[in-house]
Design an enzyme around this catalytic site. Sequence first.
Site, PDB file in Angstrom:
ATOM      1  N   SER A   1       3.354  -3.167   7.226  1.00  0.00           N
ATOM      2  CA  SER A   1       4.063  -2.640   6.032  1.00  0.00           C
ATOM      3  C   SER A   1       3.275  -1.351   5.495  1.00  0.00           C
ATOM      4  CB  SER A   1       4.007  -3.763   4.946  1.00  0.00           C
ATOM      5  OG  SER A   1       4.951  -4.610   5.420  1.00  0.00           O
TER       6      SER A   1
ATOM      7  N   ASP B   1      11.265  -0.613  15.166  1.00  0.00           N
ATOM      8  CA  ASP B   1      11.480   0.583  14.330  1.00  0.00           C
ATOM      9  C   ASP B   1      11.176   2.004  15.025  1.00  0.00           C
ATOM     10  OD1 ASP B   1      11.457  -1.430  12.281  1.00  0.00           O
ATOM     11  OD2 ASP B   1       9.341  -0.642  11.632  1.00  0.00           O
TER      12      ASP B   1
ATOM     13  N   SER C   1      15.242  -6.938   2.754  1.00  0.00           N
ATOM     14  CA  SER C   1      14.709  -6.640   4.163  1.00  0.00           C
ATOM     15  C   SER C   1      15.693  -6.517   5.219  1.00  0.00           C
ATOM     16  CB  SER C   1      14.024  -8.072   4.570  1.00  0.00           C
ATOM     17  OG  SER C   1      13.093  -8.359   3.650  1.00  0.00           O
TER      18      SER C   1
ATOM     19  N   GLU D   1      -0.356  -8.205   2.962  1.00  0.00           N
ATOM     20  CA  GLU D   1       1.106  -8.541   2.873  1.00  0.00           C
ATOM     21  C   GLU D   1       1.254 -10.217   2.260  1.00  0.00           C
ATOM     22  OE1 GLU D   1       3.696  -6.933   5.972  1.00  0.00           O
ATOM     23  OE2 GLU D   1       1.851  -6.872   7.310  1.00  0.00           O
TER      24      GLU D   1
END
Length: 382
Positions: free
Chosen positions: A187, A301, A325, A18
Amino acid sequence: MADKKLHIALLFGGNSSEHDVSKRSAHTVYDALDKDKYEVSVFMFTKDGFLLGNEDSMKIFNGAVEDEVVAEAIKDVDFSNPLANLQNLSEVKDVDLFYPVIHGNMGEDGTVQGLFRLLNKPYIGSGIASSGVSFDKDLTKQLLTLHGIRNTKYVVVTPETRADHPYEECAAKLGETLFIKPARQGSSVGIHKVANKEDFEAALDDAFRYDYKVLIEETINSPREVECSVLGNREAKASKLGAVVVPEGDDFYDYNNKFVDASGVVFEIPVELPEDLTKEIQQMSLDAFRVLDNRGMARMDFLVDENNVPYFGEVNTLPGFTNISLYPQLWAVSGINYKALIDELIRLAIAEFDDNAKLHYDFQELGSEKLGAGLLTDEDKK
């Protein structure tokens, strides 16, 4: 006389998949930091873990080619010095606080948090142990399960145990369609959705490129991807919820539609869900934040199935701060704008540091050594 500006060292980049996402997040944070309040120095970790100084890091911020800047910066470095990778930290004079914007490996896994602890400086985000556990999807799920926080069923495989978990066995236990995930990546890197033995084996091959511990996870039918931002220390609050709708034909919210081309992604901010479901997800988020001992911020999440049952997916302790974001966007619709959010994160970091400074570490001189019966003496060992 004007109050002294708080000197913030903003760290980004890193030896992580990332890396580029971190650069984008850091640039957004830098632009949003109130320069009337803060003096800001920036330091970029290269892909090999070398920390560039402020001047070189700003060159990259301003569009210089990263590889060229790095090559020039390290050409005369004596790497026999064990502290060579961190030598440019000596540029940081009277730093008041470290602001890591390093996603994934070395940023969210407790590595830089250990550095900040050694330097005895406040820093934004969770501590060493909390970061390490939260970054590990397996350890996170074990803790959540222990505390009754619903999450998806899974098995863990390593290169040594891979043969013990063939596709047929996993499909019988978890369902024919499975997700393969490296335990310690973010990610959507190295994640695959599979529904047959051939794809299963190929997905494991790829996942093991990123970690030696891989999760094989059940798939939720017709899921909605819902996210919640949490802000605070031991007392935290949850934002309104957001949802991500990926383009038809995409299997899930992957790296490409997160960061490369988000044009087909629809963000529902805030998302309209039944009130009881909203409250359940917010409470699950706060419970997970507490169980994982998170500090400062985290984005939680979730997957919500066709029956409106939420399943905890994962936690991001240093979530993205790019222009798309969800962490800052969810707080924006909850009444905290970007600049105010950064100010609050800085306040929380200093408050956590001050709280920890009150803890006692007692030291007692041992005096002369007295052995218990049965232990070997130095004479016995000869």
